[in-house]
Write a protein that holds these residues in place. Structure first.
Motif, PDB file in Angstrom:
ATOM      1  N   ALA A   1       0.840  -1.193   0.000  1.00 33.83           N
ATOM      2  CA  ALA A   1       0.000   0.000   0.000  1.00 33.83           C
ATOM      3  C   ALA A   1       0.879   1.248   0.000  1.00 33.83           C
ATOM      4  N   SER A   2       1.581   1.502  -1.097  1.00 33.62           N
ATOM      5  CA  SER A   2       2.418   2.697  -1.233  1.00 33.62           C
ATOM      6  C   SER A   2       2.402   3.147  -2.688  1.00 33.62           C
ATOM      7  N   SER A   3       2.692   4.385  -2.925  1.00 26.99           N
ATOM      8  CA  SER A   3       2.720   4.904  -4.293  1.00 26.99           C
ATOM      9  C   SER A   3       3.997   4.488  -5.001  1.00 26.99           C
ATOM     10  N   GLY A   4       4.000   4.562  -6.314  1.00 27.77           N
ATOM     11  CA  GLY A   4       5.189   4.191  -7.072  1.00 27.77           C
ATOM     12  C   GLY A   4       6.327   5.182  -6.887  1.00 27.77           C
ATOM     13  N   LEU A   5       7.509   4.813  -7.411  1.00 24.39           N
ATOM     14  CA  LEU A   5       8.664   5.693  -7.281  1.00 24.39           C
ATOM     15  C   LEU A   5       8.441   6.964  -8.092  1.00 24.39           C
ATOM     16  N   PRO A   6       8.555   8.129  -7.473  1.00 26.65           N
ATOM     17  CA  PRO A   6       8.346   9.379  -8.218  1.00 26.65           C
ATOM     18  C   PRO A   6       9.565   9.747  -9.071  1.00 26.65           C
ATOM     19  N   ARG A   7       9.374  10.698  -9.919  1.00 23.43           N
ATOM     20  CA  ARG A   7      10.471  11.192 -10.742  1.00 23.43           C
ATOM     21  C   ARG A   7      11.478  11.951  -9.879  1.00 23.43           C
ATOM     22  N   ASN A   8      12.702  11.881 -10.333  1.00 21.01           N
ATOM     23  CA  ASN A   8      13.777  12.548  -9.599  1.00 21.01           C
ATOM     24  C   ASN A   8      13.868  14.001 -10.077  1.00 21.01           C
ATOM     25  N   THR A   9      13.071  14.861  -9.481  1.00 23.45           N
ATOM     26  CA  THR A   9      13.077  16.286  -9.804  1.00 23.45           C
ATOM     27  C   THR A   9      13.697  17.068  -8.665  1.00 23.45           C
ATOM     28  N   VAL A  10      13.798  18.352  -8.831  1.00 25.09           N
ATOM     29  CA  VAL A  10      14.430  19.187  -7.809  1.00 25.09           C
ATOM     30  C   VAL A  10      13.499  19.382  -6.621  1.00 25.09           C
ATOM     31  N   VAL A  11      12.275  19.740  -6.897  1.00 25.93           N
ATOM     32  CA  VAL A  11      11.297  20.006  -5.836  1.00 25.93           C
ATOM     33  C   VAL A  11      10.335  18.830  -5.763  1.00 25.93           C
ATOM     34  N   LEU A  12      10.178  18.282  -4.569  1.00 27.73           N
ATOM     35  CA  LEU A  12       9.292  17.130  -4.364  1.00 27.73           C
ATOM     36  C   LEU A  12       8.359  17.420  -3.191  1.00 27.73           C
ATOM     37  N   PHE A  13       7.151  16.887  -3.295  1.00 27.09           N
ATOM     38  CA  PHE A  13       6.160  17.001  -2.223  1.00 27.09           C
ATOM     39  C   PHE A  13       5.826  15.579  -1.733  1.00 27.09           C
ATOM     40  N   VAL A  14       6.215  15.279  -0.532  1.00 26.54           N
ATOM     41  CA  VAL A  14       6.015  13.938   0.032  1.00 26.54           C
ATOM     42  C   VAL A  14       4.641  13.881   0.699  1.00 26.54           C
ATOM     43  N   PRO A  15       3.781  12.915   0.365  1.00 24.85           N
ATOM     44  CA  PRO A  15       2.458  12.824   1.000  1.00 24.85           C
ATOM     45  C   PRO A  15       2.574  12.449   2.487  1.00 24.85           C
ATOM     46  N   GLN A  16       1.468  12.688   3.199  1.00 24.56           N
ATOM     47  CA  GLN A  16       1.414  12.335   4.620  1.00 24.56           C
ATOM     48  C   GLN A  16       1.397  10.809   4.767  1.00 24.56           C
ATOM     49  N   GLN A  17       2.016  10.332   5.852  1.00 23.19           N
ATOM     50  CA  GLN A  17       2.105   8.910   6.184  1.00 23.19           C
ATOM     51  C   GLN A  17       2.874   8.110   5.127  1.00 23.19           C
ATOM     52  N   GLU A  18       3.858   8.749   4.512  1.00 23.35           N
ATOM     53  CA  GLU A  18       4.777   8.058   3.631  1.00 23.35           C
ATOM     54  C   GLU A  18       6.197   8.498   3.949  1.00 23.35           C
ATOM     55  N   ALA A  19       7.137   7.608   3.709  1.00 25.05           N
ATOM     56  CA  ALA A  19       8.554   7.885   3.933  1.00 25.05           C
ATOM     57  C   ALA A  19       9.316   7.517   2.662  1.00 25.05           C
ATOM     58  N   TRP A  20      10.047   8.488   2.118  1.00 18.51           N
ATOM     59  CA  TRP A  20      10.809   8.270   0.896  1.00 18.51           C
ATOM     60  C   TRP A  20      12.283   8.143   1.280  1.00 18.51           C
ATOM     61  N   VAL A  21      12.864   7.036   0.882  1.00 16.58           N
ATOM     62  CA  VAL A  21      14.266   6.762   1.174  1.00 16.58           C
ATOM     63  C   VAL A  21      15.106   7.262  -0.010  1.00 16.58           C
ATOM     64  N   VAL A  22      16.044   8.178   0.264  1.00  7.84           N
ATOM     65  CA  VAL A  22      16.864   8.814  -0.776  1.00  7.84           C
ATOM     66  C   VAL A  22      18.297   8.294  -0.686  1.00  7.84           C
ATOM     67  N   GLU A  23      18.851   7.919  -1.827  1.00  8.30           N
ATOM     68  CA  GLU A  23      20.251   7.504  -1.928  1.00  8.30           C
ATOM     69  C   GLU A  23      21.008   8.562  -2.741  1.00  8.30           C
ATOM     70  N   ARG A  24      22.189   8.870  -2.282  1.00  5.97           N
ATOM     71  CA  ARG A  24      23.058   9.803  -3.009  1.00  5.97           C
ATOM     72  C   ARG A  24      24.273   9.032  -3.514  1.00  5.97           C
ATOM     73  N   MET A  25      24.302   8.962  -4.800  1.00  7.13           N
ATOM     74  CA  MET A  25      25.370   8.218  -5.490  1.00  7.13           C
ATOM     75  C   MET A  25      25.420   6.766  -5.031  1.00  7.13           C
ATOM     76  N   GLY A  26      24.225   6.145  -4.922  1.00  4.72           N
ATOM     77  CA  GLY A  26      24.110   4.737  -4.583  1.00  4.72           C
ATOM     78  C   GLY A  26      24.222   4.416  -3.113  1.00  4.72           C
ATOM     79  N   ARG A  27      24.314   5.422  -2.261  1.00 10.15           N
ATOM     80  CA  ARG A  27      24.447   5.209  -0.825  1.00 10.15           C
ATOM     81  C   ARG A  27      23.315   5.942  -0.107  1.00 10.15           C
ATOM     82  N   PHE A  28      22.857   5.338   0.992  1.00 14.19           N
ATOM     83  CA  PHE A  28      21.757   5.942   1.733  1.00 14.19           C
ATOM     84  C   PHE A  28      22.136   7.345   2.180  1.00 14.19           C
ATOM     85  N   HIS A  29      21.212   8.281   1.892  1.00 15.37           N
ATOM     86  CA  HIS A  29      21.464   9.688   2.243  1.00 15.37           C
ATOM     87  C   HIS A  29      20.529  10.141   3.363  1.00 15.37           C
ATOM     88  N   ARG A  30      19.214  10.073   3.145  1.00 15.85           N
ATOM     89  CA  ARG A  30      18.280  10.502   4.168  1.00 15.85           C
ATOM     90  C   ARG A  30      16.884   9.999   3.813  1.00 15.85           C
TER      91      ARG A  30
END
Length: 356
Positions: free
Chosen positions: A28-57
């Motif tokens: 029960a989660s949305s698909g992977l969004p596009r990698n744009t500059v400005v992103l809006f994360v919905p409530q009750q979701e957590a997006w895991v970001v990797e920077r150059m293949g490594r976990f960032h935040r």
């Protein structure tokens, strides 16, 4: 040959993808969004970001800014409560009865980092863990306890899942068993057992009713006997009291008569009246001798009434001449001697009357 191999390879890939889709439930989660500059994360979701293949935040709900080339959204985790149907499976109980059982699993992702990097597919892993734990817990219980201890069975499965899924960042909230399918022959045996148990209860209740009835009847008879004995006791007490009162009344009347007689004897011509009464009783006693027994005692001259009266008067005179004690204390000491002397004087008087 190449076309046939390509078709075979395509069929294998399609089959593998179908099996993977069937194996892993849809999350029960949305698909992977596009990698744009400005992103809006919905409530009750957590997006895991990797920077150059490594976990960032992990992006928080709301506005977030990323670097398009360096940053990449790798996982999207839903923080809502997830409901997963546990497929039906077979399990063997402690008494070797095979059951078909399924359930519903309620879980929530508590740590998006562990849920993303701790296990490949957390939902699938938790589902498999729930199935194995269910089989293990059912193997510890007999068939009868499976139905009675359904809540404790659910709690045991939840505890086992939470212990294993802690490193995955997932927490199991509830587990509910939906259906338990019993083999037909076992179901018939259970139905017969239920009917026998009901007949047993009916028999026990009937026997208890019979026992209570017998106890009540015996208690009633006991109370009736006690009341009857108390009534008889009261009747005997009343009868004895009545007889005692009658005897006392007779004694008082006789004492009063004797007192009146003694007072009359002290008056003028009292001795003559007493002599006349004794003579009448003496004559009356001779007249009843033949009526009471076969032995007849007759005087020497039964035709001479004058002699009979004289004899009675002589007896009375002998009785009146007996010495009277002066004190009450001397009566008890001389009672035996007075009686003997009185008897002797009576015998002499009777001999004298006969000779005359």
């Amino acid at each position: 040959m190449l076309a046939r191999a390509a078709r075979g390879t395509g069929a294998l890939l399609l089959k593998g993808s179908v099996q993977a889709c069937a194996r892993a439930p849809r999350r029960a989660s949305s698909g992977l969004p596009r990698n744009t500059v400005v992103l809006f994360v919905p409530q009750q979701e957590a997006w895991v970001v990797e920077r150059m293949g490594r976990f960032h935040r992990i992006l928080e709900p709301g506005l977030n800014i990323l670097i398009p080339v360096l940053d990449r959204i790798r996982y999207v985790q839903s923080l809502k409560e997830i409901v997963i149907n546990v497929p039906e499976q077979s399990a063997v109980t402690l008494d070797n009865v095979t059951l078909q059982i399924d359930g519903v699993l309620y879980l929530r992702i508590m740590d998006p980092y562990k849920a993303s990097y701790g296990v490949e597919d957390p939902e699938y892993a938790v589902t498999q863990l729930a199935q194995t734990t269910m089989r293990s817990e059912l193997g510890k219980l007999s068939l009868d306890k499976v139905f009675r201890e359904r809540e404790s069975l659910n709690a045991s499965i939840v505890d086992a899942i939470n212990q294993a899924a802690d490193c995955w960042g997932i927490r199991c909230l509830r587990y509910e068993i939906k259906d338990i399918h019993v083999p037909p022959r076992v179901k018939e045996s259970m139905q017969m057992q239920v009917e026998a148990e009901r007949r047993k209860r009916a028999t026990v209740l009937e026997s208890e009713g019979t026992r209570e009835s017998a106890i009540n009847v015996a208690e009633g008879k006991k109370q009736a006997q006690i009341l009857a004995s108390e009534a008889e006791k009261a009747e005997q007490i009343n009868q004895a009291a009545g007889e005692a009162s009658a005897v006392l009344a007779k004694a008082k009347a006789k004492a009063e008569a004797i007192r009146i007689l003694a007072a009359a004897l002290t008056q003028h011509n009292g001795d003559a009246a007493a002599s006349l009464t004794v003579a009448e009783q003496y004559v009356s006693a001779f007249s009843k001798l033949a009526k009471d027994s076969n032995t007849i005692l007759l005087p020497s001259n039964p035709g001479d009434v004058t002699s009979m009266v004289a004899q009675a008067m002589g007896v009375y005179g002998a009785l009146t001449k007996a010495p009277v004690p002066e004190a009450q204390d001397s009566v008890s000491s001389r009672s035996g001697r007075d009686v003997r002397s009185t008897d002797a004087s009576l015998d002499e008087e009777l001999d004298r009357v006969k000779l005359s």
